[in-house]
Design a protein around this motif. Structure first.
Motif, PDB file in Angstrom:
ATOM      1  N   UNK A  16       0.912  -1.132   0.144  1.00 36.66           N
ATOM      2  CA  UNK A  16      -0.106  -0.136  -0.134  1.00 36.66           C
ATOM      3  C   UNK A  16       0.764   1.261   0.067  1.00 36.66           C
ATOM      4  N   UNK A  17       0.705   2.201  -1.055  1.00 36.56           N
ATOM      5  CA  UNK A  17       1.267   3.358  -0.957  1.00 36.56           C
ATOM      6  C   UNK A  17       0.361   4.444  -1.259  1.00 36.56           C
ATOM      7  N   UNK A  18       0.381   5.413  -0.101  1.00 41.39           N
ATOM      8  CA  UNK A  18      -0.391   6.611  -0.241  1.00 41.39           C
ATOM      9  C   UNK A  18      -1.876   6.041  -0.147  1.00 41.39           C
ATOM     10  N   UNK A  19      -2.238   5.015   0.512  1.00 38.27           N
ATOM     11  CA  UNK A  19      -3.500   4.546   0.845  1.00 38.27           C
ATOM     12  C   UNK A  19      -4.239   3.776  -0.455  1.00 38.27           C
ATOM     13  N   UNK A  47      11.201   4.425   4.095  1.00 33.95           N
ATOM     14  CA  UNK A  47      11.419   5.970   3.768  1.00 33.95           C
ATOM     15  C   UNK A  47      10.457   6.727   3.346  1.00 33.95           C
ATOM     16  N   UNK A  48       9.647   6.388   2.705  1.00 34.07           N
ATOM     17  CA  UNK A  48       8.474   7.156   2.167  1.00 34.07           C
ATOM     18  C   UNK A  48       7.483   7.495   3.123  1.00 34.07           C
ATOM     19  N   UNK A  49       7.093   6.739   4.181  1.00 31.19           N
ATOM     20  CA  UNK A  49       6.342   6.934   5.118  1.00 31.19           C
ATOM     21  C   UNK A  49       7.037   7.984   6.245  1.00 31.19           C
ATOM     22  N   UNK A  50       8.133   7.617   6.661  1.00 29.73           N
ATOM     23  CA  UNK A  50       8.965   8.190   7.696  1.00 29.73           C
ATOM     24  C   UNK A  50       9.426   9.673   7.228  1.00 29.73           C
ATOM     25  N   UNK A  51       9.882   9.652   6.089  1.00 31.30           N
ATOM     26  CA  UNK A  51      10.564  10.900   5.304  1.00 31.30           C
ATOM     27  C   UNK A  51      11.986  10.722   5.810  1.00 31.30           C
ATOM     28  N   UNK A  52      12.415   9.626   6.063  1.00 27.31           N
ATOM     29  CA  UNK A  52      13.914   9.367   6.153  1.00 27.31           C
ATOM     30  C   UNK A  52      14.474   9.044   4.851  1.00 27.31           C
ATOM     31  N   UNK A  53      15.735   8.746   4.614  1.00 24.82           N
ATOM     32  CA  UNK A  53      16.559   8.621   3.407  1.00 24.82           C
ATOM     33  C   UNK A  53      16.338   6.963   3.575  1.00 24.82           C
ATOM     34  N   UNK A  54      16.348   6.492   2.302  1.00 21.58           N
ATOM     35  CA  UNK A  54      16.616   4.728   2.448  1.00 21.58           C
ATOM     36  C   UNK A  54      17.872   4.512   2.703  1.00 21.58           C
ATOM     37  N   UNK A  55      17.911   3.077   3.446  1.00 20.00           N
ATOM     38  CA  UNK A  55      19.100   2.581   3.707  1.00 20.00           C
ATOM     39  C   UNK A  55      20.093   2.427   2.911  1.00 20.00           C
ATOM     40  N   UNK A  56      21.551   2.519   3.375  1.00 20.18           N
ATOM     41  CA  UNK A  56      22.498   2.386   2.186  1.00 20.18           C
ATOM     42  C   UNK A  56      22.289   1.176   1.500  1.00 20.18           C
ATOM     43  N   UNK A  57      22.013  -0.035   1.874  1.00 20.54           N
ATOM     44  CA  UNK A  57      21.890  -1.310   1.131  1.00 20.54           C
ATOM     45  C   UNK A  57      20.975  -1.221  -0.005  1.00 20.54           C
ATOM     46  N   UNK A  58      19.790  -0.559   0.224  1.00 20.65           N
ATOM     47  CA  UNK A  58      18.653  -0.467  -0.781  1.00 20.65           C
ATOM     48  C   UNK A  58      19.341   0.471  -1.902  1.00 20.65           C
TER      49      UNK A  58
END
Length: 95
Positions: A16-19, A47-58
């Motif tokens: 689910x993304x943006x509902x 990351x999209x939900x929290x506004x954080x950056x994606x992890x380095x591995x991804x």
């Protein structure tokens, strides 16, 4: 947050993304490989939900992921392809 679904002999990831409920065809018949893609999709969704950056591995994985998979990810709104050269901007980068 996201789940792996077998469709015929290949796997898809439902999320689910943006509902909105969406589905991403992984393009693989190997469950283990599909599960790894699922982990990266979950990292992008977090990351999209929290506004954080994606992890380095991804982030590193996105640079080496097959172009066809990146196109499918862009079609369902997980990433934005900046250009045809395959450079990637993630939702986390846009927030």
């Amino acid at each position: 947050m996201a789940g792996l679904v077998k469709r015929g002999d290949k796997f898809s990831i439902r999320f689910t993304l943006h509902g909105l409920r969406k589905s991403l065809a992984t393009g693989t018949t190997a469950e283990r490989q599909a599960a790894r893609i699922l982990e990266h999709v979950e990292n992008i969704l977090t990351a999209a939900h929290t506004g954080d950056e994606i992890c380095r591995t991804t982030a590193v994985w996105l640079t080496t992921a097959p172009q066809a998979l990146k196109r499918r990810m862009a079609e369902v709104g997980l990433i934005v392809l900046a250009d045809d050269a395959g450079r990637v901007v993630t939702l986390g980068d846009l927030l």
